[in-house]
Design a protein around this motif. Sequence first.
Motif, PDB file in Angstrom:
ATOM      1  N   GLN B   6      65.370  67.850 -44.333  1.00  0.00           N
ATOM      2  CA  GLN B   6      65.162  69.288 -44.457  1.00  0.00           C
ATOM      3  C   GLN B   6      64.587  69.890 -43.173  1.00  0.00           C
ATOM      4  OE1 GLN B   6      67.092  69.927 -47.087  1.00  0.00           O
ATOM      5  NE2 GLN B   6      65.598  71.382 -47.879  1.00  0.00           N
ATOM      6  N   ALA B  10      65.827  73.301 -40.528  1.00  0.00           N
ATOM      7  CA  ALA B  10      65.020  74.465 -40.889  1.00  0.00           C
ATOM      8  C   ALA B  10      65.631  75.748 -40.341  1.00  0.00           C
ATOM      9  CB  ALA B  10      63.597  74.293 -40.372  1.00  0.00           C
TER      10      ALA B  10
ATOM     11  N   GLN C  96      67.028  76.850 -55.597  1.00  0.00           N
ATOM     12  CA  GLN C  96      65.776  76.745 -54.869  1.00  0.00           C
ATOM     13  C   GLN C  96      64.994  78.049 -54.939  1.00  0.00           C
ATOM     14  OE1 GLN C  96      67.743  74.629 -51.480  1.00  0.00           O
ATOM     15  NE2 GLN C  96      65.712  73.793 -51.176  1.00  0.00           N
ATOM     16  N   SER C 144      57.701  74.011 -45.929  1.00  0.00           N
ATOM     17  CA  SER C 144      58.252  75.109 -45.140  1.00  0.00           C
ATOM     18  C   SER C 144      57.613  75.135 -43.762  1.00  0.00           C
ATOM     19  CB  SER C 144      57.978  76.441 -45.856  1.00  0.00           C
ATOM     20  OG  SER C 144      58.090  77.501 -44.944  1.00  0.00           O
ATOM     21  N   ASP C 229      62.700  69.496 -51.528  1.00  0.00           N
ATOM     22  CA  ASP C 229      62.438  69.080 -50.162  1.00  0.00           C
ATOM     23  C   ASP C 229      62.649  67.584 -49.995  1.00  0.00           C
ATOM     24  OD1 ASP C 229      61.326  69.806 -47.493  1.00  0.00           O
ATOM     25  OD2 ASP C 229      59.911  68.245 -48.056  1.00  0.00           O
ATOM     26  N   SER C 232      67.256  65.626 -50.271  1.00  0.00           N
ATOM     27  CA  SER C 232      68.220  66.502 -49.615  1.00  0.00           C
ATOM     28  C   SER C 232      69.619  66.228 -50.171  1.00  0.00           C
ATOM     29  CB  SER C 232      68.237  66.227 -48.111  1.00  0.00           C
ATOM     30  OG  SER C 232      66.937  66.272 -47.584  1.00  0.00           O
ATOM     31  N   ASN C 297      68.473  74.777 -46.067  1.00  0.00           N
ATOM     32  CA  ASN C 297      67.011  74.764 -46.128  1.00  0.00           C
ATOM     33  C   ASN C 297      66.494  76.191 -46.097  1.00  0.00           C
ATOM     34  OD1 ASN C 297      64.319  74.473 -45.992  1.00  0.00           O
ATOM     35  ND2 ASN C 297      64.282  73.231 -44.143  1.00  0.00           N
ATOM     36  N   ASP C 305      66.289  83.106 -44.600  1.00  0.00           N
ATOM     37  CA  ASP C 305      65.386  82.268 -45.375  1.00  0.00           C
ATOM     38  C   ASP C 305      64.363  83.103 -46.138  1.00  0.00           C
ATOM     39  OD1 ASP C 305      66.756  80.095 -44.661  1.00  0.00           O
ATOM     40  OD2 ASP C 305      65.398  79.429 -43.102  1.00  0.00           O
TER      41      ASP C 305
END
Lengths: 340, 340, 340, 340, 340
Positions: B6, B10, C96, C144, C229, C232, C297, C305
Amino acid sequence: MTVSYQYDVASSTSGGFTRLLFKWKGSLYKLVYRELFLFVVAYGAMSITYRHFFTEDQKRSFERVALYCDTFMNYIPLSFILGFYVSFVASRWWQQYMAIPWPDKLLHSIAVHVSGYDDHGRMLRRTMVRYLNLSLVLVLRSISSAVKRRFPTFDHIVEAGFMTSTELQLYKSVPSTEFNTYWVPFTWFTALVREASLEKRIIDPYGAKLIMEEFNDYRQMCGMLWSYDWVSIPLVYTQVVTIATYAFFIACIVGRQFVEKSPIPYKMKPDLYIPYFTLLQFFFYMGLLKVAEQLINPFGDDDEDFELNWIIDRHMKVSYLIVDTLILKTPPLTKDIYFD
Amino acid sequence: MTVSYQYDVASSTSGGFTRLLFKWKGSLYKLVYRELFLFVVAYGAMSITYRHFFTEDQKRSFERVALYCDTFMNYIPLSFILGFYVSFVASRWWQQYMAIPWPDKLLHSIAVHVSGYDDHGRMLRRTMVRYLNLSLVLVLRSISSAVKRRFPTFDHIVEAGFMTSTELQLYKSVPSTEFNTYWVPFTWFTALVREASLEKRIIDPYGAKLIMEEFNDYRQMCGMLWSYDWVSIPLVYTQVVTIATYAFFIACIVGRQFVEKSPIPYKMKPDLYIPYFTLLQFFFYMGLLKVAEQLINPFGDDDEDFELNWIIDRHMKVSYLIVDTLILKTPPLTKDIYFD
Amino acid sequence: MTVSYQYDVASSTSGGFTRLLFKWKGSLYKLVYRELFLFVVAYGAMSITYRHFFTEDQKRSFERVALYCDTFMNYIPLSFILGFYVSFVASRWWQQYMAIPWPDKLLHSIAVHVSGYDDHGRMLRRTMVRYLNLSLVLVLRSISSAVKRRFPTFDHIVEAGFMTSTELQLYKSVPSTEFNTYWVPFTWFTALVREASLEKRIIDPYGAKLIMEEFNDYRQMCGMLWSYDWVSIPLVYTQVVTIATYAFFIACIVGRQFVEKSPIPYKMKPDLYIPYFTLLQFFFYMGLLKVAEQLINPFGDDDEDFELNWIIDRHMKVSYLIVDTLILKTPPLTKDIYFD
Amino acid sequence: MTVSYQYDVASSTSGGFTRLLFKWKGSLYKLVYRELFLFVVAYGAMSITYRHFFTEDQKRSFERVALYCDTFMNYIPLSFILGFYVSFVASRWWQQYMAIPWPDKLLHSIAVHVSGYDDHGRMLRRTMVRYLNLSLVLVLRSISSAVKRRFPTFDHIVEAGFMTSTELQLYKSVPSTEFNTYWVPFTWFTALVREASLEKRIIDPYGAKLIMEEFNDYRQMCGMLWSYDWVSIPLVYTQVVTIATYAFFIACIVGRQFVEKSPIPYKMKPDLYIPYFTLLQFFFYMGLLKVAEQLINPFGDDDEDFELNWIIDRHMKVSYLIVDTLILKTPPLTKDIYFD
Amino acid sequence: MTVSYQYDVASSTSGGFTRLLFKWKGSLYKLVYRELFLFVVAYGAMSITYRHFFTEDQKRSFERVALYCDTFMNYIPLSFILGFYVSFVASRWWQQYMAIPWPDKLLHSIAVHVSGYDDHGRMLRRTMVRYLNLSLVLVLRSISSAVKRRFPTFDHIVEAGFMTSTELQLYKSVPSTEFNTYWVPFTWFTALVREASLEKRIIDPYGAKLIMEEFNDYRQMCGMLWSYDWVSIPLVYTQVVTIATYAFFIACIVGRQFVEKSPIPYKMKPDLYIPYFTLLQFFFYMGLLKVAEQLINPFGDDDEDFELNWIIDRHMKVSYLIVDTLILKTPPLTKDIYFD
């Protein structure tokens, strides 16, 4: 019987799916050999006729027809139709597995909340779970040919201990011509819940609520099983797919023949006698159709069908174990090895 | 072991997936290099034979066969079949991950509702969670080769502290030949719930209901794990896909050879010795098949398989932390910095 | 940051998607311009070499290679593989988002059931919700990069008011090398629930059950975040797709060149210098790959994101509003205008 | 009426789908024969005109047009559009089946918790379930042409015993022009629940909660039924698919004619008079469109549509059985045959 | 407004989808006529230029370019990309419909459990449901242009009776610049639940739990609505699809022109002036893009968009009916006609 091969594919690095190719039970070969035989015979007969019995003129005509078939059979969008159909059937197949009720959660709830280790308490718990299993047997009997064969009449159910003859009489007194009455033992189950609450055998009211909630889940899944039987995949969808597949291979019998002369030169393939790639196509497309045939009714007699009779026996035995036999056989409370 | 990447993805603007191409663990290269080696050897052998050992006549025959293979291998609808199959397997793979039970919610519920900080209270809570973990170990042992290797006999489970020897004896006394009895420790768990309720260690009845509801969830997921092991994807589906892929590459060995003469002029590709695009196709199609092989049994030994042994250890440690160690280690109530 | 464009597409009759083509943030152009530049440079260099530096013989060889590439690159089933992969990634991306826990329901439940407007009551409620947010911060920090950058050390979390230093010490005393311990503040939360029940600050037992049920939901979603996370999408799947796309465009550099002579006459396209359609293909296929790179991701730094830092702040502020500030600011009960 | 064919496909080894090809009810043949007839007439008329009435010049022109149609009709991506559309419609069709509420769980809950075997108790239970069925009838009447035909006016509902005339008057007094008021009897149901609670006919409060929870489920599904009727699949999607299919076959009438001369020699198919493969395509594509037509409104009059009138009758009878007739007809508690 | 056409497709045997082709509202024709007009103008202009203004040399150049376009536009995998995208958008569209909260279940729960027919009781219930509707209005106002137009300022909401001016003041006192505060009236709702519990207007504690559970459902759906607005489908995905479609038709303007001479003889289609099949393609592909444009924001102004203003009115009226007007208007308990 379900064909489990999880262990054979535990690792993808040591052979992978290769070893699966040599299984017979539930295999492609077992499923298509009949159709393959018919196809080979028809193809061979046509080949011999062309090579040995046709005059030159007939040969020329045949070649035009063969070319015509070979060109136009590509108009049949087989892989597309089969792809969507198989994925539709396969997702339904798994939903049907998920609709088979497992009483375990309900059994644990009964074991916790319905108290009393005397004969009456034991009878109460055992009868409750027996009714749960009885209704399942009744609904499975109406949707599965395998279960129906095991219990051809109600007397067989009585014999197997799922029902007493008094109960059978009561059951038969409910008219059942218009709709399935598999749920009648569930009414007996709820009567027992009511009774046990009133007698304070179920001490806490929240206990009865838990039992009823789990029961409602169980009840709903029996209804789902019946629904999956009642509402099939629309017949016309299955017919379209079947006709497409069969038409394709009937066209193959003519269109994939070796021909001596062809207006398109590069189509003049070598005379191999055996149409390898057509046979491969037969394996793929007929194989996919067979996947669908197997999955469309997982309560039947195929190699891959769910073993409902085994499930019935398992449920019965586990039921008695959880609500009766094991209920007092618990280990003493001790400190575990990491206690301090 | 799961391969997490992951962090490498990113941001899609700084290299994106490119860096993933240089990983080895769990990679395409690691998975296909064996098959690739076999394919290259076979292709090379055929190439050498054609170039050096065939007579002119044999060459002409071979060229016809090669053309035949090259034309007809397009009849194998590989990308379509693989696409549907991989998407079927992949969705099942994630469902299997979701079926692994995590006791955390149940642990919190036990910590809140089962009171008592004396030895008996601690033993009670610790034993409850130990049984939860024990049943999980038992079911995982029956479906995962990795867990089975860690606990080859029941004695190993006792040694690891999941079970006492008294419990083992009790467990063994339940006949387990006909069906899996991983759920026996759950009956002990429910017995403890009943006991704790009667002893008023669980003060509020709704507390016991919450524990039982969360337990039923946990119980069901263990059953799901077992179901995913018992009911595989129908063998015939896997066979169809495997045969299609292998047949395709066997046909490639002949059909994709460089030939000196070809009836279709524009197919006279330059003699590059190395069939670049065929190798690329090998990567794609064999790669997709390997994706399926990895995902079909995520409880095995592949690089991508779920680390069940780590999960077991994690659950055990977290269990004792939540229901025992941390239960009194709570910070004092203070005003937060935005209080007024 | 999420790129919202719902308002721009409120009506399909007034321009529709057209206006979306002129956005830059989160756009196709922004995502592919680097790769596009590289591709154009490579393509141009090859073109110049062919036109100006190659001898006639080299040109003829190159033409054969170009034709070879052009023919065989169609063997790369790019649209199919990308289609399935993107649809797999996109459904996971939304799952997610759905796994991000929103405490609102839990906040309302706490506001209703944890009573007391004195300082202790306020501290109790505020601390409860602070722990909920703290655990979320801890789990987000571990998955994150954006949140990690905001809180590089635990001290930053203390500074931001999510944690006191006493709590930090307690948190650090739990060993966290083997597994993530983001859930430790949840144990403090449950301890407060227990305490509040015993102190009768939560009057009705069903109130504590409601809080625990909502808490368990919240707890589970934090676990889901961590799971997404940890597990994957299998690396090999991503690699297959990436290699396929890159290989396709590398082949384009040769295969889509204008050539002076071609054995297939109708492929002698006009010399347009700029390969318009190849660039279009670059936009589509590379664009789809970029869709996947962005979505794989969603907790990273891409334009699309999820704005986790904003979510954290929002949750904190809303928490204090609902359980403290607004709890007594309610309007008086009045008759509405339709009352009679 | 639903066409069930589960028994015919119990085993894939004994004929499989073959026998399904000879069914008429709900079959492909029954669905497409009208359209097929029109197509054949048009095709034949065109054929006769070409062969017998056209001059040589007209023939040459026609041949060019035919070739043009034959080439360009492949631009219509029929199998793709139909595949996605049918799979969208089919999943919605099953969701609609799942939205039909079955009161069984609610009936069991009422039977357990609403006590009293006197006339008042019986009336209470019977009226409660009658209201449940009444609301279902009202909502089905507004969405299904079959149910509407059975109950053209409210008086028919009164006659059938679902409603008394007093109730009808009350029902009519609620203004129903702006929105559907099928839920009015549900307000009567909840009033009875409130009354029964106050009168202590529902002894345990958790019993009323269970009834209300199950009722809310039932309520929601009635709303879902109405929603599926209100929000159709976007018209434009259906139109695109329909136009694509019809345009394809209109182009076939010209493009698939036998022509005497053709610039592409290998397209000079033999003069078979009957366009076998075009007819096959007609079966597939029109068949798939018919699948969609059948499934898009499963509450209509097609062979495959759900038998709502049967369901209404079944619900009514089962309701009275479970909450009244069978409630005291329970077998005595006995030991089962494995008791010791 | 939603376009319902369920009745028109009740039966597939009487015309089926044919009659749908003649609808205008929400139809393909209405959606694409603007784009179609632009396309036809551009195509015609190009055609006229070619036929009347080009010299012979220019014509030959144009023909090469046209052939180039015609060949290479097939590289745009339009049907595939559109297929996946539309199916992604369509499933999201339905999820958005399902996210619209319907208060009915909550209303019934309030009607059952919040007692008192005096003015205070009526005010209590009416205000509770008013707050539910108010929050829904506030969230819809922030996501839907149609609702925003109806309530351009908060004063319009007060005027419409959803809010009193006191409430508006309180609402405005909560800072709302950083995040949406549509949920403020929900805090008032929960305050009323707390109050009613304390005043014993909600007699049974389980009643308050039921109300809070249903409220939490309602609350979550409002959050979902906001989420669907905040997180759009990634912009780049929409851009890829839009560019692909537009590029395709721009290429058509050149590539699908009738040309006098063509190196590929069988492509010399008859000069029909009107490019029938290109127009058909325009209908399909642009139609599918329009399907996506309509569905991507179902809270806008399209013909197919959900009628949120109607829903708001319906909810308000039904709310007052269920919790107030109809609460005492229940029919007397009578024996049904099958009573004995």
